[in-house]
Design a protein around this motif. Structure first.
Motif, PDB file in Angstrom:
ATOM      1  N   SER A  96       0.795  -1.233   0.000  1.00  0.00           N
ATOM      2  CA  SER A  96       0.000   0.000   0.000  1.00  0.00           C
ATOM      3  C   SER A  96       0.822   1.275   0.000  1.00  0.00           C
ATOM      4  CB  SER A  96      -0.947  -0.004   1.207  1.00  0.00           C
ATOM      5  OG  SER A  96      -2.064  -0.824   0.950  1.00  0.00           O
ATOM      6  N   VAL A  97       2.133   1.186   0.175  1.00  0.00           N
ATOM      7  CA  VAL A  97       2.961   2.381   0.014  1.00  0.00           C
ATOM      8  C   VAL A  97       2.842   2.924  -1.412  1.00  0.00           C
ATOM      9  CG1 VAL A  97       5.386   3.147  -0.054  1.00  0.00           C
ATOM     10  CG2 VAL A  97       4.522   1.898   1.920  1.00  0.00           C
ATOM     11  N   MET A  98       2.434   2.082  -2.361  1.00  0.00           N
ATOM     12  CA  MET A  98       2.188   2.540  -3.729  1.00  0.00           C
ATOM     13  C   MET A  98       1.147   3.658  -3.770  1.00  0.00           C
ATOM     14  SD  MET A  98       3.063   2.251  -6.878  1.00  0.00           S
ATOM     15  CE  MET A  98       3.833   0.665  -7.256  1.00  0.00           C
ATOM     16  N   LYS A  99       0.278   3.718  -2.784  1.00  0.00           N
ATOM     17  CA  LYS A  99      -0.740   4.776  -2.749  1.00  0.00           C
ATOM     18  C   LYS A  99      -0.115   6.168  -2.703  1.00  0.00           C
ATOM     19  CE  LYS A  99      -4.443   2.071  -0.528  1.00  0.00           C
ATOM     20  NZ  LYS A  99      -3.806   0.746  -0.380  1.00  0.00           N
ATOM     21  N   LEU A 100       1.119   6.284  -2.222  1.00  0.00           N
ATOM     22  CA  LEU A 100       1.775   7.585  -2.205  1.00  0.00           C
ATOM     23  C   LEU A 100       1.920   8.136  -3.622  1.00  0.00           C
ATOM     24  CD1 LEU A 100       4.611   7.069   0.438  1.00  0.00           C
ATOM     25  CD2 LEU A 100       2.348   8.090   0.757  1.00  0.00           C
ATOM     26  N   TYR A 104      -0.218  11.475  -4.673  1.00  0.00           N
ATOM     27  CA  TYR A 104       0.532  12.683  -5.040  1.00  0.00           C
ATOM     28  C   TYR A 104       0.227  13.062  -6.487  1.00  0.00           C
ATOM     29  CZ  TYR A 104       4.184  16.082  -5.829  1.00  0.00           C
ATOM     30  OH  TYR A 104       4.860  17.241  -6.159  1.00  0.00           O
ATOM     31  N   ALA A 105       0.131  12.081  -7.364  1.00  0.00           N
ATOM     32  CA  ALA A 105      -0.251  12.362  -8.751  1.00  0.00           C
ATOM     33  C   ALA A 105      -1.642  12.995  -8.810  1.00  0.00           C
ATOM     34  CB  ALA A 105      -0.213  11.087  -9.580  1.00  0.00           C
ATOM     35  N   GLY A 106      -2.567  12.524  -7.969  1.00  0.00           N
ATOM     36  CA  GLY A 106      -3.904  13.107  -7.936  1.00  0.00           C
ATOM     37  C   GLY A 106      -3.878  14.576  -7.563  1.00  0.00           C
ATOM     38  N   LEU A 107      -3.113  14.899  -6.521  1.00  0.00           N
ATOM     39  CA  LEU A 107      -2.992  16.293  -6.110  1.00  0.00           C
ATOM     40  C   LEU A 107      -2.334  17.137  -7.196  1.00  0.00           C
ATOM     41  CD1 LEU A 107      -1.809  15.695  -2.429  1.00  0.00           C
ATOM     42  CD2 LEU A 107      -4.022  16.644  -3.120  1.00  0.00           C
ATOM     43  N   SER A 321     -27.431  17.926  -9.545  1.00  0.00           N
ATOM     44  CA  SER A 321     -26.054  17.447  -9.483  1.00  0.00           C
ATOM     45  C   SER A 321     -25.498  17.732  -8.097  1.00  0.00           C
ATOM     46  CB  SER A 321     -25.188  18.119 -10.554  1.00  0.00           C
ATOM     47  OG  SER A 321     -25.112  19.505 -10.348  1.00  0.00           O
ATOM     48  N   ALA A 322     -24.493  16.948  -7.714  1.00  0.00           N
ATOM     49  CA  ALA A 322     -23.883  17.121  -6.398  1.00  0.00           C
ATOM     50  C   ALA A 322     -22.412  16.756  -6.490  1.00  0.00           C
ATOM     51  CB  ALA A 322     -24.585  16.250  -5.358  1.00  0.00           C
ATOM     52  N   ASP A 323     -21.565  17.613  -5.942  1.00  0.00           N
ATOM     53  CA  ASP A 323     -20.132  17.371  -5.965  1.00  0.00           C
ATOM     54  C   ASP A 323     -19.712  16.451  -4.827  1.00  0.00           C
ATOM     55  OD1 ASP A 323     -19.765  18.949  -8.181  1.00  0.00           O
ATOM     56  OD2 ASP A 323     -19.202  20.735  -7.039  1.00  0.00           O
ATOM     57  N   SER A 324     -18.610  15.751  -5.071  1.00  0.00           N
ATOM     58  CA  SER A 324     -18.009  14.897  -4.058  1.00  0.00           C
ATOM     59  C   SER A 324     -17.255  15.749  -3.045  1.00  0.00           C
ATOM     60  CB  SER A 324     -17.016  13.941  -4.723  1.00  0.00           C
ATOM     61  OG  SER A 324     -15.851  14.658  -5.141  1.00  0.00           O
ATOM     62  N   LEU A 325     -16.647  15.072  -2.081  1.00  0.00           N
ATOM     63  CA  LEU A 325     -15.666  15.731  -1.232  1.00  0.00           C
ATOM     64  C   LEU A 325     -14.479  16.153  -2.094  1.00  0.00           C
ATOM     65  CD1 LEU A 325     -15.673  13.269   1.802  1.00  0.00           C
ATOM     66  CD2 LEU A 325     -16.829  15.479   1.641  1.00  0.00           C
ATOM     67  N   PRO A 326     -13.737  17.200  -1.704  1.00  0.00           N
ATOM     68  CA  PRO A 326     -12.595  17.635  -2.510  1.00  0.00           C
ATOM     69  C   PRO A 326     -11.436  16.657  -2.453  1.00  0.00           C
ATOM     70  CG  PRO A 326     -12.728  18.908  -0.487  1.00  0.00           C
ATOM     71  CD  PRO A 326     -13.974  18.068  -0.542  1.00  0.00           C
ATOM     72  N   MET A 327     -10.560  16.761  -3.444  1.00  0.00           N
ATOM     73  CA  MET A 327      -9.421  15.857  -3.564  1.00  0.00           C
ATOM     74  C   MET A 327      -8.599  15.779  -2.278  1.00  0.00           C
ATOM     75  SD  MET A 327      -7.558  13.839  -5.493  1.00  0.00           S
ATOM     76  CE  MET A 327      -7.962  14.209  -7.191  1.00  0.00           C
ATOM     77  N   GLY A 328      -8.377  16.907  -1.620  1.00  0.00           N
ATOM     78  CA  GLY A 328      -7.587  16.881  -0.388  1.00  0.00           C
ATOM     79  C   GLY A 328      -8.155  15.934   0.646  1.00  0.00           C
ATOM     80  N   ASP A 329      -9.478  15.910   0.803  1.00  0.00           N
ATOM     81  CA  ASP A 329     -10.117  15.006   1.757  1.00  0.00           C
ATOM     82  C   ASP A 329     -10.044  13.559   1.279  1.00  0.00           C
ATOM     83  OD1 ASP A 329     -10.726  17.256   3.188  1.00  0.00           O
ATOM     84  OD2 ASP A 329     -12.893  17.197   2.817  1.00  0.00           O
ATOM     85  N   ILE A 330     -10.225  13.353  -0.016  1.00  0.00           N
ATOM     86  CA  ILE A 330     -10.176  12.001  -0.574  1.00  0.00           C
ATOM     87  C   ILE A 330      -8.789  11.398  -0.375  1.00  0.00           C
ATOM     88  CG2 ILE A 330     -10.261  10.679  -2.727  1.00  0.00           C
ATOM     89  CD1 ILE A 330     -13.033  11.503  -1.695  1.00  0.00           C
ATOM     90  N   VAL A 331      -7.748  12.175  -0.672  1.00  0.00           N
ATOM     91  CA  VAL A 331      -6.369  11.701  -0.523  1.00  0.00           C
ATOM     92  C   VAL A 331      -6.072  11.352   0.934  1.00  0.00           C
ATOM     93  CG1 VAL A 331      -3.996  12.588  -0.556  1.00  0.00           C
ATOM     94  CG2 VAL A 331      -5.425  12.763  -2.596  1.00  0.00           C
ATOM     95  N   ALA A 332      -6.593  12.150   1.872  1.00  0.00           N
ATOM     96  CA  ALA A 332      -6.373  11.849   3.293  1.00  0.00           C
ATOM     97  C   ALA A 332      -7.012  10.524   3.676  1.00  0.00           C
ATOM     98  CB  ALA A 332      -6.926  12.982   4.157  1.00  0.00           C
ATOM     99  N   ALA A 402      12.467   9.981  -4.379  1.00  0.00           N
ATOM    100  CA  ALA A 402      12.360  11.112  -5.298  1.00  0.00           C
ATOM    101  C   ALA A 402      10.989  11.770  -5.191  1.00  0.00           C
ATOM    102  CB  ALA A 402      12.618  10.643  -6.730  1.00  0.00           C
ATOM    103  N   LEU A 403       9.938  10.954  -5.081  1.00  0.00           N
ATOM    104  CA  LEU A 403       8.592  11.503  -4.957  1.00  0.00           C
ATOM    105  C   LEU A 403       8.431  12.233  -3.630  1.00  0.00           C
ATOM    106  CD1 LEU A 403       5.271  10.066  -6.053  1.00  0.00           C
ATOM    107  CD2 LEU A 403       5.507  10.614  -3.640  1.00  0.00           C
ATOM    108  N   LEU A 404       8.889  11.630  -2.535  1.00  0.00           N
ATOM    109  CA  LEU A 404       8.752  12.263  -1.227  1.00  0.00           C
ATOM    110  C   LEU A 404       9.498  13.590  -1.169  1.00  0.00           C
ATOM    111  CD1 LEU A 404       9.117   9.107   1.030  1.00  0.00           C
ATOM    112  CD2 LEU A 404       7.081  10.545   0.863  1.00  0.00           C
ATOM    113  N   ARG A 405      10.681  13.636  -1.779  1.00  0.00           N
ATOM    114  CA  ARG A 405      11.453  14.871  -1.779  1.00  0.00           C
ATOM    115  C   ARG A 405      10.741  15.970  -2.578  1.00  0.00           C
ATOM    116  NH1 ARG A 405      16.635  15.546  -0.903  1.00  0.00           N
ATOM    117  NH2 ARG A 405      17.054  16.473  -2.940  1.00  0.00           N
ATOM    118  N   ARG A 406      10.191  15.612  -3.709  1.00  0.00           N
ATOM    119  CA  ARG A 406       9.460  16.612  -4.496  1.00  0.00           C
ATOM    120  C   ARG A 406       8.206  17.070  -3.750  1.00  0.00           C
ATOM    121  NH1 ARG A 406       9.567  18.210  -9.826  1.00  0.00           N
ATOM    122  NH2 ARG A 406       7.709  19.389 -10.396  1.00  0.00           N
ATOM    123  N   ALA A 407       7.500  16.126  -3.153  1.00  0.00           N
ATOM    124  CA  ALA A 407       6.255  16.458  -2.459  1.00  0.00           C
ATOM    125  C   ALA A 407       6.495  17.320  -1.225  1.00  0.00           C
ATOM    126  CB  ALA A 407       5.526  15.173  -2.060  1.00  0.00           C
TER     127      ALA A 407
END
Length: 499
Positions: A96-100, A104-107, A321-332, A402-407
Motif C-alpha cells: 500500500s505504500v504505492m498509494k503515495l 501525489y499524482a492526484g494532487l 447534481s452534487a459534488d463529491s468531497l474535494p481531492m484533499g479530503d479524498i487523498v487523506a 524522489a517523490l517524497l522529496r518533491r512532495a
C-alpha cells in the motif's frame, strides 16, 4: 502480466537517483543500523530482502510539521545527501505504500480542490411530482459516495420536484470501463471490504456493516445493519453466549453466501460488549441497485418500475447534481486508512478525465507520462491499479524517495503530508504508541504503511531530534515480512533519534 520497469529519458543533465548515489562518498551509503539489522534477524528476514533509503528533505516545512534546519538538504532535482541507502534501486513490491504515488499524482494532476460530480437526469416530463419516464443516476467515479451522501442526493431529487417515478431508476456506471473481477481473486477473501472492485457508481464501498449489541435482560444480542438493502433478509437478534469474548466472529457461525439473506447460526458472547463487523456484500454488482431501492423507499419516494443498470440517453435532461468531497479530503482517506478501492477510483479518474472513460491501461499510460515529466530519468514504478493491492506493482526505494522529496516542497506539501498517518496518533500507524509508548517518533513521523502476505513497508517523513526532517522508505519482500514490522519501528526510531 508483469510489466517491466521503464527508464524515461529527458535532458542529459538529469541523473537518476541511483546514479547520483554512485557519485556520493562511500560513507553516505552506511551499513544498516544495528538495532534494525538485529530486529530483521530475529524475524528471520535476510538483508538482501530489504530496500532502504533515508535522506534529508529540502524546502520549507508545512504548517503541520516542525521547521526544517536550513542548509542540510539539497534542492529537488539535485543529487540528495544520503543518510542511509541499502539496495535503494532494487525493484520491490511496496504494497500500500504505492498509494503515495497515486495520491501525489492526484494532487498534482487534478488539484487539491478537484471534485467528482454525480448527476441525476430525467428522460420524461415531470408534472406535480410525477416523472413520466426514467430517473438516471450517472456516476462520476466518486471514491466516497457513502450512505449519507446517497441519501442527500436522493432527497435533493425529491426537493426539486420528483417524488414518483413511473419508469425505472437507471444506474449509469459507464464512466469507468473495468473488467469484472471475482472479489476473492486476490487472496481468496471475497468478504473482506478491502477487496471491493472499483465502479463508476461506487455506493458505500459495496459493504454491509453489522452492529452487535448485547441485551442481557432478553439474553439476546441485537443486530443492526447499514445501509438499508432491499430484498435481503437479516435477523434482528441472536442468542447470547457466556464466557470470554475470544474469536467472537467465528462463534456467530455466519453464512453470507446468499444474496437474499444473512444467517447467524451461533451465539454472541455478552463479554464482547458492542462490536462492528464490516462485510462485503456477496453479489457486488447488485449492491447499488438494492441500496438505492431501499433508500428511495425510505425517503418516501414511489417507483412503478425497478432499479436497473443502463446508460444516460442523449436527450435526457439534467435534474440535479452534487459534488463529491474535494481531492484533499479524498487523498487523506486513502492514505490514512489505506483504502484500496478509493485509491483505484482515483487511479481510474486519471484516464476518465483525459479520455472521457476510465481504464486501467489508460491511467497507467497517463501516470507514466506524468512520471517522466516530473522525475526525468528516475526509473518509473510499475503500476497495475495504483492501490498496492497487487502482486505486479513495483517500485524502488529510490523512486519513492524522489517523490517524497518533491512532495516536501511547493504548494502540495501541506495536503500531501497531512494525508499521512501521524505515528501513534491516527491512521494505520496509530498503534505505534501501544508498541512503544516512549518512542521519539510519536507525533513526529508522518507515514504510510504497506502490508501483504509477503510484504511489509513504510514510507514518509520523520522529524529528528535535531529539527531536521528526513524522508524514509523501507521495503521488505520476504515470506517472513510481517514478522519484521517491529524492525520497521526500530528504523523509524533510529531516524527520529538522529543516530
Amino acid at each position: 502480466m508483469f510489466r517491466p520497469v521503464v527508464l524515461f529519458r529527458c535532458a542529459a543533465l538529469h541523473l537518476t537517483l541511483g546514479s547520483a548515489l554512485a557519485l556520493l562518498p562511500a560513507a553516505s551509503q552506511a551499513a544498516l543500523p544495528p538495532e534494525f539489522a538485529q530486529a530483521l534477524a530475529r524475524a528471520g528476514v535476510p538483508t538482501d530482502a530489504v530496500s532502504v533509503m533515508v535522506t534529508p528533505v529540502p524546502g520549507a516545512a508545512s504548517a503541520s510539521m516542525t521547521p526544517v534546519s536550513a542548509g542540510r538538504a539539497g534542492a529537488v532535482g539535485t543529487p540528495p545527501p544520503v543518510r542511509l541507502s541499502h539496495r535503494a534501486d532494487a525493484s520491490m513490491n511496496p504494497a500500500s505504500v504505492m498509494k503515495l504515488i497515486t495520491t501525489y499524482a492526484g494532487l498534482d494532476l487534478l488539484g487539491t480542490d478537484f471534485t467528482w460530480t454525480n448527476r441525476v437526469y430525467v428522460d420524461g416530463p415531470v408534472t406535480d411530482g410525477v416523472l413520466d419516464g426514467n430517473l438516471i443516476i450517472r456516476g462520476s467515479g466518486d471514491p466516497k459516495l457513502v450512505l449519507e451522501r446517497v441519501d442527500a442526493l436522493l432527497r435533493q431529487v425529491m426537493a426539486q420536484g420528483v417524488r414518483e417515478v413511473r419508469g425505472d431508476i437507471v444506474l449509469d456506471r459507464s464512466i469507468f470501463q473495468v473488467p469484472e473481477r471475482h472479489p476473492g481473486a486476490f487472496d481468496d477473501e471475497p468478504l473482506r471490504p478491502y477487496n471491493a472492485s472499483p465502479d463508476g457508481l461506487l455506493v458505500n464501498f459495496k459493504s454491509l456493516v453489522f452492529t452487535f449489541t448485547p441485551d442481557p435482560a432478553r439474553a439476546q444480542a441485537l443486530i443492526r445493519s447499514e445501509p438499508p438493502i432491499a430484498g435481503v433478509e437479516i435477523p434482528a437478534s441472536l442468542a447470547l453466549a457466556p464466557g470470554p469474548c475470544g474469536d467472537w466472529r467465528a462463534g456467530l457461525r455466519a453464512d453470507f453466501s446468499s444474496p437474499d439473506r444473512v444467517r447467524f447460526a451461533g451465539r454472541y458472547p455478552a463479554a464482547c460488549g458492542e462490536r462492528l463487523w464490516p462485510v462485503a456484500y456477496v453479489e457486488p454488482r447488485a449492491y447499488a441497485a438494492r441500496v438505492v431501492q431501499a433508500m428511495w423507499d425510505a425517503a418516501g419516494g414511489r417507483l412503478q418500475g425497478r432499479v436497473r443498470e443502463g446508460t444516460t440517453p442523449a436527450a435526457a435532461r439534467l435534474w440535479v447534481s452534487a459534488d463529491s468531497l474535494p481531492m484533499g479530503d479524498i487523498v487523506a482517506d486513502i492514505n490514512k486508512f489505506s483504502n484500496n478501492v478509493m485509491a483505484q477510483q482515483l487511479f481510474l479518474t486519471f484516464s476518465s478525465q483525459e479520455q472521457g472513460s476510465g481504464t486501467f491501461e489508460g491511467s497507467r499510460q497517463r501516470l507514466q507520462r506524468w512520471w517522466r515529466e516530473r522525475f526525468g530519468e528516475q526509473a518509473a514504478p510499475v503500476l497495475e491499479n495504483g492501490s498496492g493491492l497487487s502482486r505486479e506493482e513495483r517500485s524502488s526505494a529510490a523512486a519513492l524517495t524522489a517523490l517524497l522529496r518533491r512532495a516536501a516542497s511547493g504548494p502540495l506539501s501541506g495536503p500531501f503530508t497531512q494525508s499521512l498517518g501521524i505515528a501513534g496518533v491516527d491512521g494505520t500507524v496509530a498503534r505505534m504508541r501501544e508498541r512503544n509508548a516512549a518512542s521519539q517518533a510519536l507525533g513526529n513521523a508522518w507515514l504510510k504503511t504497506g502490508s501483504l502476505r509477503d510484504v511489509a513497508a513504510v514510507a514518509g517523513y520523520v522529524n529528528g531530534r535535531s529539527g531536521q526532517r528526513y524522508s524514509l522508505v523501507a521495503l521488505i519482500n520476504h515470506d517472513n515480512a510481517n514478522a519484521a514490522r517491529p524492525a520497521l519501528d526500530q528504523l523509524v526510531e533510529w531516524v527520529a533519534l538522529d543516530r
